[in-house]
Design a protein around this motif. Structure first.
Motif, PDB file in Angstrom:
ATOM      1  N   ALA A 113       0.855  -1.126   0.082  1.00 15.65           N
ATOM      2  CA  ALA A 113       0.272   0.062  -0.030  1.00 15.65           C
ATOM      3  C   ALA A 113       0.849   1.222  -0.096  1.00 15.65           C
ATOM      4  O   ALA A 113       0.516   2.312   0.540  1.00 15.65           O
ATOM      5  CB  ALA A 113      -0.972  -0.124   1.115  1.00 15.65           C
ATOM      6  N   THR A 121       3.517  -9.933   0.074  1.00 15.35           N
ATOM      7  CA  THR A 121       3.089  -8.701  -0.307  1.00 15.35           C
ATOM      8  C   THR A 121       3.269  -8.841  -1.959  1.00 15.35           C
ATOM      9  O   THR A 121       2.547  -8.044  -2.588  1.00 15.35           O
ATOM     10  CB  THR A 121       3.568  -7.516   0.097  1.00 15.35           C
ATOM     11  OG1 THR A 121       5.228  -7.400   0.172  1.00 15.35           O
ATOM     12  CG2 THR A 121       3.375  -7.423   1.637  1.00 15.35           C
ATOM     13  N   TRP A 146      -5.876  -2.836   4.090  1.00 17.96           N
ATOM     14  CA  TRP A 146      -4.318  -3.157   4.683  1.00 17.96           C
ATOM     15  C   TRP A 146      -4.209  -3.039   5.943  1.00 17.96           C
ATOM     16  O   TRP A 146      -4.622  -1.968   6.371  1.00 17.96           O
ATOM     17  CB  TRP A 146      -3.423  -2.319   3.635  1.00 17.96           C
ATOM     18  CG  TRP A 146      -1.942  -2.648   3.735  1.00 17.96           C
ATOM     19  CD1 TRP A 146      -1.292  -3.554   2.890  1.00 17.96           C
ATOM     20  CD2 TRP A 146      -0.873  -2.201   4.768  1.00 17.96           C
ATOM     21  NE1 TRP A 146      -0.020  -3.542   3.443  1.00 17.96           N
ATOM     22  CE2 TRP A 146       0.300  -2.932   4.333  1.00 17.96           C
ATOM     23  CE3 TRP A 146      -1.145  -1.564   5.835  1.00 17.96           C
ATOM     24  CZ2 TRP A 146       1.381  -2.656   4.991  1.00 17.96           C
ATOM     25  CZ3 TRP A 146      -0.014  -1.210   6.630  1.00 17.96           C
ATOM     26  CH2 TRP A 146       1.204  -1.752   6.194  1.00 17.96           C
TER      27      TRP A 146
END
Length: 492
Positions: free
Chosen positions: A253, A437, A463
């Motif tokens: 993110a 990730t 997230w």
């Protein structure tokens, strides 16, 4: 029916398939390894059919493990080992040679030839990359030079070039789509960073027929639909792609300029989002495309340390200091510091920002009081100190220091390493709840591309972080350690 995104993470030694729900939770997972081929010293190859088999098996097993029917898939995202290069027949989809892996050094002479012609700065200005065998372009040059018949067929339009993302989309869509996303294209030495197109001059310098090249597309967009597969039904949209490190940045993110992540694997990769600004490094870093999303392109600075987890593997396999890699944390934690030991883990040379391929590992400061625990702690410090150099170089290039670093990869589970990273860099280190990730980023891009998520705000809300590591080391102690490290690096 509940829907899911399938993420295919096609890596160097295996393929992982993850099934992700709307809350970014993993609902099914499987990994299938495949062989590495080393035909000569310094050469690394993969059989593309073995890669494709691993993809099929991983997807089947992930669906089985998650008790999910293929019809519940809303979209497919792909992330991949970035610079690995392959050619296949357009008519049959069959590979015409083994893939040349990103680690392979066989095109070193081609790189030197281009450097001797004074072309390195031209490539760097246009692509943000160095002339190095690491990248795809010179690997493709080597393939075409080594096989005159391949070159003839390439000119005739009979062959297709791609990195692994391109090959997988071709196979998933039954040969209907020949595409690569901007992040992978930016690693080829052939894409212009300014206009995100194949650069005619560079393509010509690399002796690549234009008919070989795929269409460059955004990182999140419907590229095509599955067709003619035994393991998935027709009609599932393939809607997200990014190279592994860019996918990890997205999966963390790090959507805004100044946000950064480091992935700790065999090596370590630090990327910082620079937004829509192309920052050309003056400190030995690479400039790359992070992703293209919704008509906007985000760029990144990238630095890599060749050896991270591999240093721990060396302690285990080469020296027998630890029986298992996971044992290093307890051993290193048994002493308060490294006892003056500085380990520069340049076991295969030094990467960014030094770029010294001739460098070799050094261990200095050994006394009769040195123990295996001191060496273990110095190894973790050596990994972290390499990242400090990269973070410092990025701060200089951007004109503002980094303040927070998100971390992922296998070694990010090591609490001592993460605390040392915070202490030695002075950065707040954040570990996410989901450390896979790379695959997560591919799923997020695919979900945006097919409407599974509405926007990045929805992803940011889903997230979450698992733990923060705050700097605890006194600035004077940090400065002394960094000075000792830099002196040791000069001797490596």
């Amino acid at each position: 029916m509940e829907k899911f995104i399938l993420a295919i993470d096609q890596g160097t030694t295996g393929t992982t398939a993850l099934l992700i729900d709307r809350q970014l939770r993993v609902r099914g997972r499987a990994t299938v390894d495949f062989p590495q081929h080393f035909p000569r010293p310094g050469w690394v190859e993969h059989d593309p059919e073995e890669i494709w088999f691993s993809v099929q098996q991983a997807v089947r097993r992930a669906l089985q493990n998650g008790h999910i029917k293929p019809g519940a898939l809303a979209g497919i995202g792909i992330t991949n080992q970035r610079e690995t290069t392959l050619l296949w027949e357009r008519s049959s989809g069959r590979p015409v040679a083994n893939a040349i892996v990103w680690q392979c050094r066989r095109s070193a002479e081609i790189c030197e030839e281009l450097k001797n012609r004074g072309l390195e700065e031209r490539f760097r200005q246009k692509t943000g990359l160095l002339l190095d065998p690491y990248f795809s372009g010179t690997k493709l040059t080597w393939l075409l030079r080594d096989g005159p018949e391949l070159h003839r067929r390439a000119l005739a339009g009979e062959l297709a070039f791609g990195t692994i993302d391109t090959f997988l989309v071709w196979r998933l869509t039954g040969g209907a789509n020949h595409v690569t996303d901007v992040s992978n294209a930016s690693r080829t030495l052939m894409m212009n960073l300014e206009d995100l197109s194949w650069d005619e001059e560079l393509v010509e310098l690399l002796e690549v027929p234009g008919a070989l090249l795929p269409e460059i597309v955004p990182s999140s967009s419907p590229y095509g639909q599955t067709r003619g597969l035994e393991f998935l039904p027709d009609g599932i949209v393939v809607s997200g792609m990014a190279g592994d490190q860019q996918a990890a940045l997205f999966g963390q993110a790090c959507f805004n300029a100044g946000e950064a992540k480091c992935t700790y694997g065999t090596g370590a990769f630090l990327l910082e989002n620079t937004g829509e600004e192309i920052v050309r490094s003056q400190n030995g870093l690479l400039t790359t495309v992070a992703w293209q999303l919704g008509g906007r392109t985000s760029y990144a600075l990238e630095g890599s340390a060749f050896i991270a987890g591999a240093a721990v593997q060396w302690l285990r396999d080469g020296l027998g200091v630890i029986p298992a890699a996971s044992d290093i944390e307890a051993l290193a934690s048994s002493v308060p510091d490294s006892g003056g030991i500085i380990f520069v883990p340049a076991l295969t040379g030094l990467g960014a920002p030094h770029w010294r391929s001739e460098a070799r590992g050094t261990i200095s400061g050994i006394t009769r009081g040195t123990t295996a625990a001191h060496l273990a702690r110095a190894t973790l410090e050596g990994i972290a100190l390499q990242i400090c150099d990269l973070a410092g170089a990025m701060g200089e290039d951007r004109g503002q220091p980094m303040v927070l670093l998100k971390v992922d990869g296998g070694a990010a589970h090591n609490n001592l390493l993460m605390q040392l990273q915070a202490d030695l860099s002075g950065l707040t280190v954040v570990r996410p709840s989901m450390v896979e990730t790379t695959a997560l980023g591919a799923a997020m891009l695919a979900g945006l591309g097919c409407g599974f998520w509405t926007d990045v705000a929805a992803l940011s809300a889903a997230w979450s972080e698992e733990r923060r590591f705050l700097p605890q080391m006194a600035p004077e102690e940090r400065g002394e350690l960094l000075d000792a490290w830099h002196r040791a690096v000069l001797k490596a």
